[in-house]
Scaffold this motif. Sequence first.
Motif, PDB file in Angstrom:
ATOM      1  N   UNK A   1       0.829  -1.208   0.000  1.00 13.25           N
ATOM      2  CA  UNK A   1       0.000   0.000   0.000  1.00 13.25           C
ATOM      3  C   UNK A   1       0.865   1.261   0.000  1.00 13.25           C
ATOM      4  N   UNK A   2       0.480   2.231  -0.834  1.00  9.40           N
ATOM      5  CA  UNK A   2       1.119   3.551  -0.852  1.00  9.40           C
ATOM      6  C   UNK A   2       0.233   4.533  -0.105  1.00  9.40           C
ATOM      7  N   UNK A   3       0.795   5.228   0.888  1.00 11.68           N
ATOM      8  CA  UNK A   3       0.062   6.233   1.650  1.00 11.68           C
ATOM      9  C   UNK A   3       0.505   7.620   1.213  1.00 11.68           C
ATOM     10  N   UNK A   4      -0.448   8.438   0.760  1.00 17.53           N
ATOM     11  CA  UNK A   4      -0.170   9.800   0.311  1.00 17.53           C
ATOM     12  C   UNK A   4      -0.830  10.764   1.292  1.00 17.53           C
ATOM     13  N   UNK A   5      -0.024  11.624   1.904  1.00 13.46           N
ATOM     14  CA  UNK A   5      -0.544  12.602   2.841  1.00 13.46           C
ATOM     15  C   UNK A   5      -0.846  13.925   2.152  1.00 13.46           C
ATOM     16  N   UNK A   6      -1.884  14.602   2.622  1.00 10.75           N
ATOM     17  CA  UNK A   6      -2.278  15.896   2.064  1.00 10.75           C
ATOM     18  C   UNK A   6      -2.328  16.912   3.191  1.00 10.75           C
ATOM     19  N   UNK A   7      -1.521  17.950   3.063  1.00 11.61           N
ATOM     20  CA  UNK A   7      -1.401  19.003   4.070  1.00 11.61           C
ATOM     21  C   UNK A   7      -1.791  20.331   3.426  1.00 11.61           C
ATOM     22  N   UNK A   8      -1.849  21.373   4.212  1.00 11.61           N
ATOM     23  CA  UNK A   8      -2.113  22.709   3.689  1.00 11.61           C
ATOM     24  C   UNK A   8      -0.840  23.548   3.717  1.00 11.61           C
ATOM     25  N   UNK A   9      -0.743  24.511   2.833  1.00 11.03           N
ATOM     26  CA  UNK A   9       0.368  25.456   2.929  1.00 11.03           C
ATOM     27  C   UNK A   9       0.269  26.173   4.274  1.00 11.03           C
ATOM     28  N   UNK A  10       1.419  26.559   4.817  1.00 17.29           N
ATOM     29  CA  UNK A  10       1.433  27.222   6.113  1.00 17.29           C
ATOM     30  C   UNK A  10       1.400  26.291   7.298  1.00 17.29           C
ATOM     31  N   UNK A  11       1.404  24.974   7.050  1.00 14.81           N
ATOM     32  CA  UNK A  11       1.394  23.984   8.128  1.00 14.81           C
ATOM     33  C   UNK A  11       2.813  23.492   8.386  1.00 14.81           C
ATOM     34  N   UNK A  12       3.120  23.236   9.639  1.00 10.59           N
ATOM     35  CA  UNK A  12       4.482  22.824  10.010  1.00 10.59           C
ATOM     36  C   UNK A  12       4.645  21.312  10.158  1.00 10.59           C
ATOM     37  N   UNK A  13       3.578  20.539   9.937  1.00 10.58           N
ATOM     38  CA  UNK A  13       3.614  19.102  10.219  1.00 10.58           C
ATOM     39  C   UNK A  13       4.774  18.399   9.529  1.00 10.58           C
ATOM     40  N   UNK A  14       4.994  18.690   8.255  1.00  9.14           N
ATOM     41  CA  UNK A  14       6.010  17.970   7.486  1.00  9.14           C
ATOM     42  C   UNK A  14       7.287  18.784   7.270  1.00  9.14           C
TER      43      UNK A  14
END
Length: 396
Positions: free
Chosen positions: A207-220
């Motif tokens: 399985x391939x997991x693709x994460x989706x974040x928002x601009x301005x977020x520090x998570x990644x």
Amino acid sequence: MHSSITDVTPPARSALSGLVGNTPLLRISEPLAPAGRGFWAKLEGFNPGGIKDRPGLHMVERARARGDLKPGARIIESTSGTLGLGLALAGMVHGHPVTLVTDPGLENSMTRLLTAYGAQVNVVSEPHPTGDWQQARRDRVTRLMEQHPDSWCPDQYNNPDNTSAYTPLALELATELGHIDVLVCSVGTGGHSAGVSRVLRQLYPDLTLVGVDTIGSTIFGQPARPRLMRGLGSSIYPRNVAYGSFSEVHWVAPAEAVWACRALATSHYATGGWSVGAVALVAGWLARTLPEDTRIAAVFPDGPQRYLGTVYDDDYCAAHGLLDAPPAPEPEVVGRPDEKEITRWTRCATVHDPLRARSPQPQAADPTPHSRPGPGAEPDEDTSDTAATAPEDRTR
């Protein structure tokens, strides 16, 4: 006869939890993907309050079973809205008063709805100097818990029960689809991306997991900035984010999410808020570019009702420059998450824990309702869902 019916009918409050789960699955194609291609969307907005009804109920039930949450004790938590609905439901089912700490960015309609469900809504007035609204809310939670000695905080950002709550969602997807090659999830607390992928990877090791974040977020690893989108992203580092499980991450800007939300509404009658738009944009691109037989599943965390005054309001969108142009047909690409500050839809195939990247010492999960602010973080409007330690995730 009446006595017999009464004996077999579950109490109304217990029956409420039966409303959560077994949400519909919808095939999404044009205009996000060409005819004959597409992805499967799990419509979590069909839960009474959205995807976070699942962890709201599960975290409360597990805490009660362990004795951490005493009968009738108050539940106190920080939220940007969606988990608040889940906790209000759990409080109603199990007989707990609920206090929800939020910030001025919470929509008035959501405040009124949470209050109608019996929750007390406590609003912080100033952002934390480095951790922004999110940390200010969590600090308020600490003070309120001192005022209520028997109270309990779910600590959704670091609580492993937040990730295990999504086991049923993973099993629903596996039962409905039979096989899954790619899973696309928004990331806020990291909970559902961690919990769902952990179970699915046991069934489908490739399985391939693709994460989706928002601009301005520090998570990644990006710098924290003021954020328009709620429900994904973070200005702190939730320990539920399963960094090692992600194959790639995409950052999406508000205007790009708005376009996808509206495209879904006009073509499929099934849409949602910021997270749904961002996930749909990325899943559509994957459906266009991966081999035609690739089976892609995407999690849509909520429905559109909460966003009638933002995503679906022409005046609001025009005032924020969200209707200027459709998104690019494909993302920009960076080699590292910290290569540059990202301002539009961008993809990166290198994913690591920003805290571990800065320090050789492993970072332990923080058991308190505090989390670590990002370096140089500036005021933002907050998040709702994030990840866990590998192989779990991060909600958001």
